[in-house]
Design a protein around this motif. Structure first.
Motif, short mmCIF file in Angstrom:
data_model
loop_
_atom_site.label_atom_id
_atom_site.label_comp_id
_atom_site.label_asym_id
_atom_site.label_seq_id
_atom_site.Cartn_x
_atom_site.Cartn_y
_atom_site.Cartn_z
N ALA A 102 11.63 7.67 52.38
CA ALA A 102 10.92 8.71 51.62
C ALA A 102 11.04 10.06 52.34
O ALA A 102 11.34 11.09 51.72
CB ALA A 102 9.46 8.32 51.45
N VAL A 103 10.82 10.04 53.63
CA VAL A 103 10.90 11.28 54.42
C VAL A 103 12.30 11.86 54.37
O VAL A 103 12.49 13.07 54.16
CB VAL A 103 10.48 11.00 55.88
CG1 VAL A 103 10.70 12.25 56.74
CG2 VAL A 103 9.01 10.57 55.94
N LEU A 104 13.30 11.01 54.52
CA LEU A 104 14.69 11.49 54.53
C LEU A 104 15.14 11.98 53.16
O LEU A 104 15.89 12.95 53.06
CB LEU A 104 15.61 10.36 55.03
CG LEU A 104 15.48 10.04 56.52
CD1 LEU A 104 16.12 8.70 56.85
CD2 LEU A 104 16.10 11.16 57.36
N THR A 105 14.68 11.32 52.11
CA THR A 105 15.02 11.78 50.75
C THR A 105 14.48 13.19 50.51
O THR A 105 15.14 14.04 49.90
CB THR A 105 14.48 10.80 49.69
OG1 THR A 105 15.12 9.54 49.85
CG2 THR A 105 14.75 11.31 48.28
N GLY A 106 13.27 13.43 50.98
CA GLY A 106 12.70 14.78 50.84
C GLY A 106 13.52 15.83 51.58
O GLY A 106 13.66 16.97 51.12
N LEU A 107 14.11 15.44 52.71
CA LEU A 107 14.94 16.38 53.48
C LEU A 107 16.22 16.76 52.74
O LEU A 107 16.81 17.81 53.01
CB LEU A 107 15.30 15.76 54.84
CG LEU A 107 14.16 15.63 55.85
CD1 LEU A 107 14.66 14.96 57.13
CD2 LEU A 107 13.56 17.00 56.17
N MET A 108 16.66 15.92 51.79
CA MET A 108 17.87 16.23 51.03
C MET A 108 17.73 17.55 50.27
O MET A 108 18.72 18.21 49.98
CB MET A 108 18.17 15.10 50.03
CG MET A 108 18.93 13.93 50.60
SD MET A 108 20.64 14.35 51.06
CE MET A 108 21.31 14.82 49.46
N ALA A 109 16.51 17.96 49.98
CA ALA A 109 16.29 19.21 49.24
C ALA A 109 16.74 20.42 50.04
O ALA A 109 16.98 21.49 49.46
CB ALA A 109 14.81 19.35 48.88
N TRP A 188 13.98 20.37 43.76
CA TRP A 188 12.73 19.78 43.29
C TRP A 188 12.88 18.30 43.01
O TRP A 188 11.94 17.51 43.21
CB TRP A 188 12.24 20.52 42.03
CG TRP A 188 11.54 21.81 42.32
CD1 TRP A 188 11.99 23.08 42.04
CD2 TRP A 188 10.28 21.96 42.95
NE1 TRP A 188 11.07 24.00 42.47
CE2 TRP A 188 10.01 23.34 43.03
CE3 TRP A 188 9.34 21.06 43.46
CZ2 TRP A 188 8.84 23.84 43.59
CZ3 TRP A 188 8.17 21.55 44.03
CH2 TRP A 188 7.94 22.93 44.08
N LEU A 189 14.06 17.90 42.54
CA LEU A 189 14.32 16.50 42.24
C LEU A 189 14.12 15.63 43.47
O LEU A 189 13.42 14.60 43.44
CB LEU A 189 15.75 16.35 41.70
CG LEU A 189 16.22 14.94 41.33
CD1 LEU A 189 15.43 14.43 40.13
CD2 LEU A 189 17.70 14.94 41.02
N PHE A 190 14.71 16.04 44.60
CA PHE A 190 14.58 15.26 45.83
C PHE A 190 13.14 15.28 46.35
O PHE A 190 12.63 14.25 46.82
CB PHE A 190 15.53 15.79 46.90
CG PHE A 190 16.98 15.47 46.62
CD1 PHE A 190 17.40 14.17 46.45
CD2 PHE A 190 17.91 16.49 46.54
CE1 PHE A 190 18.73 13.87 46.19
CE2 PHE A 190 19.24 16.21 46.28
CZ PHE A 190 19.66 14.90 46.11
N VAL A 191 12.49 16.43 46.30
CA VAL A 191 11.12 16.53 46.81
C VAL A 191 10.18 15.65 46.00
O VAL A 191 9.41 14.84 46.55
CB VAL A 191 10.64 17.99 46.80
CG1 VAL A 191 9.14 18.06 47.09
CG2 VAL A 191 11.41 18.82 47.82
N MET A 192 10.23 15.78 44.68
CA MET A 192 9.28 15.08 43.82
C MET A 192 9.52 13.58 43.80
O MET A 192 8.57 12.79 43.71
CB MET A 192 9.34 15.67 42.41
CG MET A 192 8.89 17.12 42.35
SD MET A 192 9.01 17.85 40.71
CE MET A 192 7.64 17.07 39.88
N GLU A 193 10.79 13.16 43.89
CA GLU A 193 11.07 11.74 43.81
C GLU A 193 10.95 11.03 45.16
O GLU A 193 11.11 9.81 45.24
CB GLU A 193 12.45 11.51 43.19
CG GLU A 193 12.48 11.91 41.72
CD GLU A 193 13.76 11.52 41.00
OE1 GLU A 193 14.68 10.97 41.65
OE2 GLU A 193 13.86 11.76 39.78
#
Length: 443
Positions: A102-109, A188-193
């Motif tokens: 989850a943390v790493l997916t948010g960093l994709m933004a 926003w897609l990466f942050v929200m998901e």
């Protein structure tokens, strides 16, 4: 009036059904939710690509490599991950997996260079490694083989559910939030998901139990029945050493077969939005809505085939026919790529076939090994098979860059699906029913 012995058997069956019903309602919906989130986070890059690639000036090949490098980390980390889970328990390990990705997916933004793109995608793969084979292994702690295809099929409806919900949700985020607070829609897609992964990961730490014996929500009668079934089945499994398990030709044949099916699964998942866009659909919201259609039909097909395979006890034909349907659907979609309705119908047939494969397939290796050998064998098959997650999107990206079309790639993927069907169909008739004791060394 029923014979006393017959009445006793019927009562025993009812009590057993009740016990498994309790387990299923307790575990499967939650595990399915976890997998929906996992698959959504895994393939949301496909929807982010609709804006991300052009905005950052990347080629199709860069996207394909970044999408696929996830699975190189998967390959390296899956076997160690499953061995750790077997030792420390599913509750803590699955929670760790979900929170870290989850943390790493948010960093994709906040990725803007190709190097950062590759590094973060690789780390996400390392974080998520072990989730799927870990869940498959976890289910073997609760269900005997004769019940497993249907349970795995129910669990794996998460993939088409993620396809349906992910298409609609991702299309809505891309079109609605683009430009808000200075961030693009793909950011926003990466942050929200990433948020659902974090929340559910924390919940998993308190909700899951490591084994039947740890489940306080089971009464003593149900617990004893479930334990007896698992212990009885364990007597038929090959509890060989880890090195011996990895020397078995059957394990490697199954890994190759899974590679073929995964070529279809990931090629389809990572490129479906782009294929639909190339059909002439301009709106990102409409791309998302149309992407949901094949997966909606895939849910129905997956549940029907999984139930049929368990009832009949036959798994080779239940694998061969969906494989052939998926290959045919991809070939027709490529052949009629200029005709939107025909192409979408063919993609829907392909998706229905692809969604049926994994539940039937995993019935075979989970009947093969037990103990630490099962943890390693399942992870090895999954990790090698999932190398297709690197090969497939990168191959498609390379072909699109050099030919301007994904049609040739769809033909290649169809060929891999037929190869996978041939391997599984060539296994002994009792391969999915008992164990593969007559394939390769057991010592």
């Amino acid at each position: 009036m029923a014979h006393p012995f017959t009445a006793h058997l019927e009562q025993e069956e009812q009590l057993e059904e009740r016990a498994y019903s309790i387990v299923t309602w307790r575990l499967v919906p939650f595990l399915c939710l976890c997998f929906v989130i996992a698959f959504l986070d895994r393939v949301n890059i496909a929807f982010a690509k609709l804006q991300m690639v052009s905005e950052l000036g990347w080629s199709e090949q860069v996207y394909g490599f970044g999408a696929g490098i996830f699975f190189l980390a998967y390959f390296v980390c899956e076997v160690p991950s499953n061995l750790i889970m077997h030792r420390v328990g599913a509750r803590r390990w699955i929670a760790r997996i979900m929170i870290s990705w989850a943390v790493l997916t948010g960093l994709m933004a906040f990725v803007h260079t190709t190097t950062a793109f590759y590094v973060v995608r690789f780390l996400i793969g390392a974080a998520e490694a072990g989730f799927f084979p870990g869940i498959i292994l976890y289910l073997t702690y609760w269900y005997p083989a004769r019940r497993r295809s249907r349970v795995i099929a129910t669990f794996m409806t998460a993939i088409p559910i993620a396809g349906v919900s992910g298409g609609i949700l991702s299309g809505w985020i891309l079109s609605t939030f683009h430009g808000l607070a200075g961030l693009s829609g793909w950011q926003w897609l990466f942050v929200m998901e990433s948020v659902p992964s974090l929340i559910v990961g924390i919940v998993a730490l308190f909700y899951l139990d490591d084994s039947i014996r740890n489940a306080k929500w089971l009464d003593d009668e149900a617990r004893s029945r479930l334990i007896a079934n698992i212990e009885a089945e364990s007597q038929t499994k090959q509890t060989v050493s880890l090195p011996a398990a990895l020397r078995r030709p059957a394990v490697w044949l199954l890994a190759l077969a899974y590679f073929g099916s995964a070529m279809g699964q990931y090629g389809f998942g990572f490129w479906l939005p782009s294929i639909i866009k190339h059909m002439g659909v301009a709106s990102t919201l409409n791309v998302g809505l149309l992407s949901a259609i094949p997966y909606a039909f895939g849910i129905v097909a997956m549940l029907a085939v999984g139930r049929s395979a368990d009832r009949s006890g036959e798994h080779r034909w239940h694998y061969l026919v969906p494989c052939a349907a998926a290959a045919l659907g991809l070939a027709v979609a490529a052949l009629y790529s200029g005709q939107q309705l025909v192409s979408l119908a063919a993609l829907t047939v392909a998706c229905m076939g692809l969604q049926c494969l994994a539940p039937v397939f995993w019935r075979i290796p989970t009947s093969l090994l037990g103990g630490v050998a099962a943890a390693a064998g399942i992870a090895l098959i999954n990790s090698i098979g999932n190398l297709a997650g690197f090969v497939s999107p990168y191959m498609i990206g390379w072909i699109v860059d050099h030919s301007g079309s994904a049609n040739v790639a769809l033909y290649v993927i169809a060929a891999f699906l037929l190869l996978s069907a041939g391997i599984v169909f060539g296994l002994p008739r009792n391969a999915g029913r008992d164990r593969l004791s007559n394939i390769g060394p057991t010592q």
